[in-house]
Design a protein around this motif. Structure first.
Motif, PDB file in Angstrom:
ATOM      1  N   MET A   1      43.992 -24.699  74.124  1.00 43.04           N
ATOM      2  CA  MET A   1      44.672 -25.483  75.172  1.00 43.04           C
ATOM      3  C   MET A   1      43.686 -26.442  75.845  1.00 43.04           C
ATOM      4  O   MET A   1      44.042 -27.557  76.218  1.00 43.04           O
ATOM      5  CB  MET A   1      45.314 -24.556  76.225  1.00 43.04           C
ATOM      6  CG  MET A   1      46.509 -23.761  75.710  1.00 43.04           C
ATOM      7  SD  MET A   1      47.673 -24.705  74.707  1.00 43.04           S
ATOM      8  CE  MET A   1      48.220 -25.978  75.823  1.00 43.04           C
TER       9      MET A   1
ATOM     10  N   ALA B   1      51.348 -20.308  84.850  1.00 47.66           N
ATOM     11  CA  ALA B   1      50.941 -20.191  83.439  1.00 47.66           C
ATOM     12  C   ALA B   1      49.871 -21.237  83.130  1.00 47.66           C
ATOM     13  O   ALA B   1      49.915 -21.935  82.124  1.00 47.66           O
ATOM     14  CB  ALA B   1      52.137 -20.324  82.499  1.00 47.66           C
TER      15      ALA B   1
ATOM     16  N   HIS C   1      41.906 -24.763  83.731  1.00 49.98           N
ATOM     17  CA  HIS C   1      41.283 -26.063  83.470  1.00 49.98           C
ATOM     18  C   HIS C   1      41.978 -27.217  84.186  1.00 49.98           C
ATOM     19  O   HIS C   1      41.327 -28.151  84.620  1.00 49.98           O
ATOM     20  CB  HIS C   1      41.158 -26.334  81.969  1.00 49.98           C
ATOM     21  CG  HIS C   1      42.313 -25.847  81.164  1.00 49.98           C
ATOM     22  ND1 HIS C   1      42.380 -24.564  80.687  1.00 49.98           N
ATOM     23  CD2 HIS C   1      43.444 -26.460  80.781  1.00 49.98           C
ATOM     24  CE1 HIS C   1      43.521 -24.416  80.030  1.00 49.98           C
ATOM     25  NE2 HIS C   1      44.178 -25.545  80.074  1.00 49.98           N
TER      26      HIS C   1
ATOM     27  N   ASP D   1      48.682 -16.731  85.890  1.00 50.83           N
ATOM     28  CA  ASP D   1      48.927 -16.487  84.456  1.00 50.83           C
ATOM     29  C   ASP D   1      48.996 -14.973  84.275  1.00 50.83           C
ATOM     30  O   ASP D   1      48.825 -14.206  85.245  1.00 50.83           O
ATOM     31  CB  ASP D   1      47.839 -17.112  83.558  1.00 50.83           C
ATOM     32  CG  ASP D   1      48.382 -17.477  82.166  1.00 50.83           C
ATOM     33  OD1 ASP D   1      48.843 -16.551  81.457  1.00 50.83           O
ATOM     34  OD2 ASP D   1      48.341 -18.656  81.782  1.00 50.83           O
ATOM     35  N   LEU D   2      49.252 -14.546  83.053  1.00 54.41           N
ATOM     36  CA  LEU D   2      49.342 -13.107  82.776  1.00 54.41           C
ATOM     37  C   LEU D   2      47.975 -12.452  83.029  1.00 54.41           C
ATOM     38  O   LEU D   2      46.932 -13.114  82.888  1.00 54.41           O
ATOM     39  CB  LEU D   2      49.778 -12.898  81.323  1.00 54.41           C
ATOM     40  CG  LEU D   2      51.219 -13.354  81.025  1.00 54.41           C
ATOM     41  CD1 LEU D   2      51.482 -13.344  79.524  1.00 54.41           C
ATOM     42  CD2 LEU D   2      52.227 -12.471  81.755  1.00 54.41           C
TER      43      LEU D   2
ATOM     44  N   VAL E   1      45.031 -13.066  80.634  1.00 57.71           N
ATOM     45  CA  VAL E   1      44.451 -14.414  80.645  1.00 57.71           C
ATOM     46  C   VAL E   1      43.600 -14.608  81.903  1.00 57.71           C
ATOM     47  O   VAL E   1      42.483 -15.134  81.838  1.00 57.71           O
ATOM     48  CB  VAL E   1      45.571 -15.479  80.552  1.00 57.71           C
ATOM     49  CG1 VAL E   1      44.989 -16.886  80.647  1.00 57.71           C
ATOM     50  CG2 VAL E   1      46.343 -15.313  79.249  1.00 57.71           C
TER      51      VAL E   1
ATOM     52  N   TYR F   1      50.384 -13.005  87.305  1.00 60.86           N
ATOM     53  CA  TYR F   1      51.803 -13.229  87.588  1.00 60.86           C
ATOM     54  C   TYR F   1      52.575 -13.394  86.279  1.00 60.86           C
ATOM     55  O   TYR F   1      52.123 -14.080  85.360  1.00 60.86           O
ATOM     56  CB  TYR F   1      51.961 -14.485  88.458  1.00 60.86           C
ATOM     57  CG  TYR F   1      53.391 -14.944  88.629  1.00 60.86           C
ATOM     58  CD1 TYR F   1      54.339 -14.117  89.233  1.00 60.86           C
ATOM     59  CD2 TYR F   1      53.799 -16.195  88.175  1.00 60.86           C
ATOM     60  CE1 TYR F   1      55.665 -14.534  89.372  1.00 60.86           C
ATOM     61  CE2 TYR F   1      55.118 -16.622  88.322  1.00 60.86           C
ATOM     62  CZ  TYR F   1      56.042 -15.773  88.912  1.00 60.86           C
ATOM     63  OH  TYR F   1      57.340 -16.175  89.043  1.00 60.86           O
ATOM     64  N   ASP F   2      53.756 -12.787  86.220  1.00 58.76           N
ATOM     65  CA  ASP F   2      54.676 -12.957  85.087  1.00 58.76           C
ATOM     66  C   ASP F   2      55.805 -13.860  85.575  1.00 58.76           C
ATOM     67  O   ASP F   2      56.510 -13.517  86.536  1.00 58.76           O
ATOM     68  CB  ASP F   2      55.213 -11.574  84.680  1.00 58.76           C
ATOM     69  CG  ASP F   2      56.262 -11.669  83.582  1.00 58.76           C
ATOM     70  OD1 ASP F   2      56.804 -12.775  83.350  1.00 58.76           O
ATOM     71  OD2 ASP F   2      56.551 -10.626  82.957  1.00 58.76           O
ATOM     72  N   PHE F   3      55.973 -14.989  84.918  1.00 56.81           N
ATOM     73  CA  PHE F   3      56.933 -15.971  85.457  1.00 56.81           C
ATOM     74  C   PHE F   3      58.400 -15.549  85.324  1.00 56.81           C
ATOM     75  O   PHE F   3      59.289 -16.288  85.729  1.00 56.81           O
ATOM     76  CB  PHE F   3      56.698 -17.371  84.898  1.00 56.81           C
ATOM     77  CG  PHE F   3      56.574 -17.533  83.398  1.00 56.81           C
ATOM     78  CD1 PHE F   3      57.438 -16.909  82.516  1.00 56.81           C
ATOM     79  CD2 PHE F   3      55.577 -18.375  82.884  1.00 56.81           C
ATOM     80  CE1 PHE F   3      57.331 -17.100  81.143  1.00 56.81           C
ATOM     81  CE2 PHE F   3      55.459 -18.569  81.510  1.00 56.81           C
ATOM     82  CZ  PHE F   3      56.338 -17.925  80.639  1.00 56.81           C
TER      83      PHE F   3
ATOM     84  N   HIS G   1      52.415 -26.956  82.998  1.00 56.54           N
ATOM     85  CA  HIS G   1      51.863 -27.811  81.941  1.00 56.54           C
ATOM     86  C   HIS G   1      52.007 -27.103  80.598  1.00 56.54           C
ATOM     87  O   HIS G   1      51.478 -26.011  80.421  1.00 56.54           O
ATOM     88  CB  HIS G   1      50.379 -28.101  82.239  1.00 56.54           C
ATOM     89  CG  HIS G   1      49.746 -29.045  81.256  1.00 56.54           C
ATOM     90  ND1 HIS G   1      48.399 -29.247  81.180  1.00 56.54           N
ATOM     91  CD2 HIS G   1      50.292 -29.848  80.303  1.00 56.54           C
ATOM     92  CE1 HIS G   1      48.137 -30.138  80.233  1.00 56.54           C
ATOM     93  NE2 HIS G   1      49.266 -30.506  79.679  1.00 56.54           N
ATOM     94  N   SER G   2      52.715 -27.726  79.676  1.00 58.58           N
ATOM     95  CA  SER G   2      52.902 -27.155  78.329  1.00 58.58           C
ATOM     96  C   SER G   2      53.442 -25.731  78.415  1.00 58.58           C
ATOM     97  O   SER G   2      52.985 -24.840  77.686  1.00 58.58           O
ATOM     98  CB  SER G   2      51.584 -27.140  77.537  1.00 58.58           C
ATOM     99  OG  SER G   2      51.072 -28.419  77.375  1.00 58.58           O
TER     100      SER G   2
ATOM    101  N   ASP H   1      57.511 -24.189  75.355  1.00 64.61           N
ATOM    102  CA  ASP H   1      57.327 -22.961  74.559  1.00 64.61           C
ATOM    103  C   ASP H   1      58.611 -22.141  74.465  1.00 64.61           C
ATOM    104  O   ASP H   1      58.657 -21.178  73.692  1.00 64.61           O
ATOM    105  CB  ASP H   1      56.270 -22.047  75.203  1.00 64.61           C
ATOM    106  CG  ASP H   1      54.883 -22.667  75.203  1.00 64.61           C
ATOM    107  OD1 ASP H   1      54.597 -23.495  74.326  1.00 64.61           O
ATOM    108  OD2 ASP H   1      54.089 -22.319  76.106  1.00 64.61           O
TER     109      ASP H   1
HETATM  110  C1  LIG Z   1      50.848 -23.247  76.046  1.00 61.67           C
HETATM  111  S1  LIG Z   1      49.944 -22.360  77.204  1.00 61.67           S
HETATM  112  C2  LIG Z   1      49.715 -23.555  78.499  1.00 61.67           C
HETATM  113  C3  LIG Z   1      48.557 -23.226  79.386  1.00 61.67           C
HETATM  114  C4  LIG Z   1      48.192 -24.279  80.424  1.00 61.67           C
HETATM  115  N1  LIG Z   1      49.298 -24.541  81.332  1.00 61.67           N
HETATM  116  C5  LIG Z   1      47.724 -25.523  79.739  1.00 61.67           C
HETATM  117  O1  LIG Z   1      48.443 -26.530  79.732  1.00 61.67           O
HETATM  118  O2  LIG Z   1      46.646 -25.517  79.163  1.00 61.67           O
HETATM  119  C6  LIG Z   1      51.164 -21.300  77.900  1.00 61.67           C
HETATM  120  C7  LIG Z   1      50.628 -20.296  78.891  1.00 61.67           C
HETATM  121  O3  LIG Z   1      51.735 -19.467  79.280  1.00 61.67           O
HETATM  122  C8  LIG Z   1      51.222 -18.202  79.569  1.00 61.67           C
HETATM  123  N2  LIG Z   1      52.337 -17.228  79.596  1.00 61.67           N
HETATM  124  C9  LIG Z   1      53.051 -16.768  78.548  1.00 61.67           C
HETATM  125  N3  LIG Z   1      53.975 -15.903  78.964  1.00 61.67           N
HETATM  126  C10 LIG Z   1      53.851 -15.809  80.313  1.00 61.67           C
HETATM  127  C11 LIG Z   1      54.529 -15.078  81.322  1.00 61.67           C
HETATM  128  N4  LIG Z   1      55.544 -14.249  81.026  1.00 61.67           N
HETATM  129  N5  LIG Z   1      54.150 -15.238  82.615  1.00 61.67           N
HETATM  130  C12 LIG Z   1      53.112 -16.082  82.928  1.00 61.67           C
HETATM  131  N6  LIG Z   1      52.432 -16.792  82.015  1.00 61.67           N
HETATM  132  C13 LIG Z   1      52.791 -16.657  80.721  1.00 61.67           C
HETATM  133  C14 LIG Z   1      50.230 -17.985  78.455  1.00 61.67           C
HETATM  134  O4  LIG Z   1      49.321 -16.945  78.777  1.00 61.67           O
HETATM  135  C15 LIG Z   1      49.571 -19.359  78.364  1.00 61.67           C
HETATM  136  O5  LIG Z   1      48.418 -19.443  79.157  1.00 61.67           O
END
Ligand SMILES: C[S@@+](CC[C@H](N)C(=O)[O-])C[C@H]1O[C@@H](n2cnc3c(N)ncnc32)[C@H](O)[C@@H]1O
Length: 458
Positions: A258, A297, A302, A322-323, A326, A342-344, A359-360, A364
């Protein structure tokens, strides 16, 4: 017997006719690849039409070669201007040139042999320490025996890997068993680039390579179920991609991926892209405890780290969520940025922030899962004050950039999700009580900053 359909009349042809003969008639309904204990490969089973084989060895589009060369030539001057859009255009023409000149047979060999062999060699170079060794040695030619001694890779093996990488132009062959790096192989000594290959190619690519089987099983419908993905089918797991990568030991590699993705791009908070002062800072609660931006998340932080560099005097607090796994992988992050596990899919604990930032993240997930994520955010937003900022692609219906279409394929094959068009965004956000108040975009290849507010009651 090892058999294939012959592609002409769908009779099964025995590839090894000297084996004891076992003959099967073609059966359209045969899906089991093992019959009578023998491997059966069914190819072209629906087709009775085969193009003339002469095109397999004819360049794909000779007519496009000269125009591509002319455009390439014209574009060369722009390379000195440091204009990245211009460089990207030249690159596209260079690809067009290669694609046009290549015969279908050569393209097939490139896809089937060359690219997978390249990944094998690059990743072996990473885990053996080859790329760091070569980068430390600098730009001089380096002998295989010297590199083999430093990395403890068998000389014969190393020589074979390097010979392929030189043939593919990733390194330069300077003599017999002697090579030097290119800018790319030097960059393989950086974890952002190296780990991206490990996480995405080694950790997930079976989702793409076996997508056709998944698609066929699902009657070629566009997949929209986050819990039924090609990646899960390929790796026989119920985990989503993030959990999967953590399980197989590539979680941190994905965090690096990422970070790699954002390199060379103007970040969303740059004044040339999004007027942070005007849209966020003006009117924000200036008390030190007031939440200013919550990056949901946000991986290892960064984006917030970059934000802090751009706006060190921001009001209130920057909060990273984030989880737990992470958050536990954060190595360097300014101590003023608050870290929160945190779990979203659970209620957002930070209420009334000036901005919630994703962001991104939404790409997903199919709409159903996004509804859960967005629902938790909107409940925490303060009407007339809080904004939701989405930093993602708004994929155009035509002339989309290859990076966007590639990411759409990642979403398709790993998540049963997609990159969204402007209409897709409007529909998703409106159904969650949000309206888009502005979309800011830089270059054609870049993600947009989509600013949203709670819908006002009419
Ligand atoms: C594609 S990455 C994007 C990360 C960051 N926002 C970036 O743009 O670099 C998606 C992120 O979602 C987080 N994620 C996945 N499931 C999640 C959840 N249930 N609660 C919180 N974060 C979660 C992952 O750990 C990951 O860091």
């Amino acid at each position: 017997m090892v058999a294939v359909t012959n592609g002409f009349d769908n009779r099964i042809v025995d590839l090894y006719p000297n084996d004891p003969p076992v003959v099967h008639g073609f059966d359209d309904h045969v899906t089991d690849p093992v019959i009578d204990g023998h491997v059966i490969l069914i190819a072209n089973k629906e087709t009775d039409f085969v193009v003339d084989a002469s095109i397999l060895k004819t360049p794909t589009d000779l007519g496009a070669v000269l125009p591509a060369l002319v455009k390439l030539n014209a574009g060369l001057a722009s390379l000195t201007t440091q204009n990245d859009d211009a460089r990207s255009q030249v690159l596209r023409e260079a690809w067009k040139l290669v694609q046009s000149l290549e015969t279908p047979r050569e393209t097939m060999i490139r896809h089937c042999w060359a690219q997978s062999g390249t990944i094998a060699a690059l990743n072996t170079g990473t885990v053996s320490g080859l790329w760091t060794t070569m980068a430390k040695n600098g730009d001089r030619p380096q002998k295989i025996d010297e590199l083999a001694a430093a990395t403890r890779v068998d000389e014969v093996l190393l020589g074979r890997l390097m010979r392929h990488l030189a043939a593919m132009q990733y390194i330069v062959e300077t003599g017999n068993d002697e090579y030097k790096t290119t800018n790319f192989t030097k960059a393989m000594a950086h974890p952002f680039i190296a780990d991206s290959h490990l996480a995405m190619c080694s950790g997930t690519s079976a989702g793409a390579y076996q997508f056709h089987e998944f698609a066929e099983e699902n009657k070629f419908q566009n997949p929209i179920d986050a819990f039924d993905t090609s990646m899960q089918r390929a790796y026989r797991t119920e985990k989503d991609m993030f959990q999967w990568l953590q399980t197989i030991g590539y979680g941190e590699h994905f965090n690096h991926h990422m970070q790699a993705y954002g390199q060379g791009r103007i970040p969303w908070m740059d004044p040339s892209l999004y007027p942070v002062q005007d849209r966020l800072i003006n009117g924000a609660d200036r008390s030190s405890e007031a939440p200013f931006i919550v990056d949901i998340a946000g991986s290892v932080g960064h984006d917030l780290a970059t934000f802090l560099k751009y706006h060190p005097d921001h009001p209130g607090k920057l909060i990273l969520q984030d989880l737990p796994k992470v958050i536990g992988q954060i190595k360097h992050l300014d101590s003023t940025i608050e870290r929160m596990e945190y779990d979203f899919h659970t209620p957002q604990p930070v209420e009334g922030a000036r901005a919630y930032f994703l962001h991104s993240v939404l790409h997903d997930w199919p709409d159903k899962v996004c509804n859960s994520i967005l629902g938790n955010i909107t409940k925490a937003m303060k009407p007339g004050y809080s904004k939701l900022l989405i930093n993602e692609n708004v994929i155009p219906r035509t002339n989309a950039h290859w990076e966007m279409t590639s990411l759409d394929m990642v979403m398709l094959t790993l998540f049963s999700s997609r990159e969204r068009t402007e209409d897709d965004w409007k529909i998703l956000l409106k159904s969650n009580g949000l309206e888009i108040v502005g979309i800011w975009q830089g270059s054609q290849a870049w993600e947009s900053l989509i600013e949203c507010e709670l819908l006002t009651e009419t």
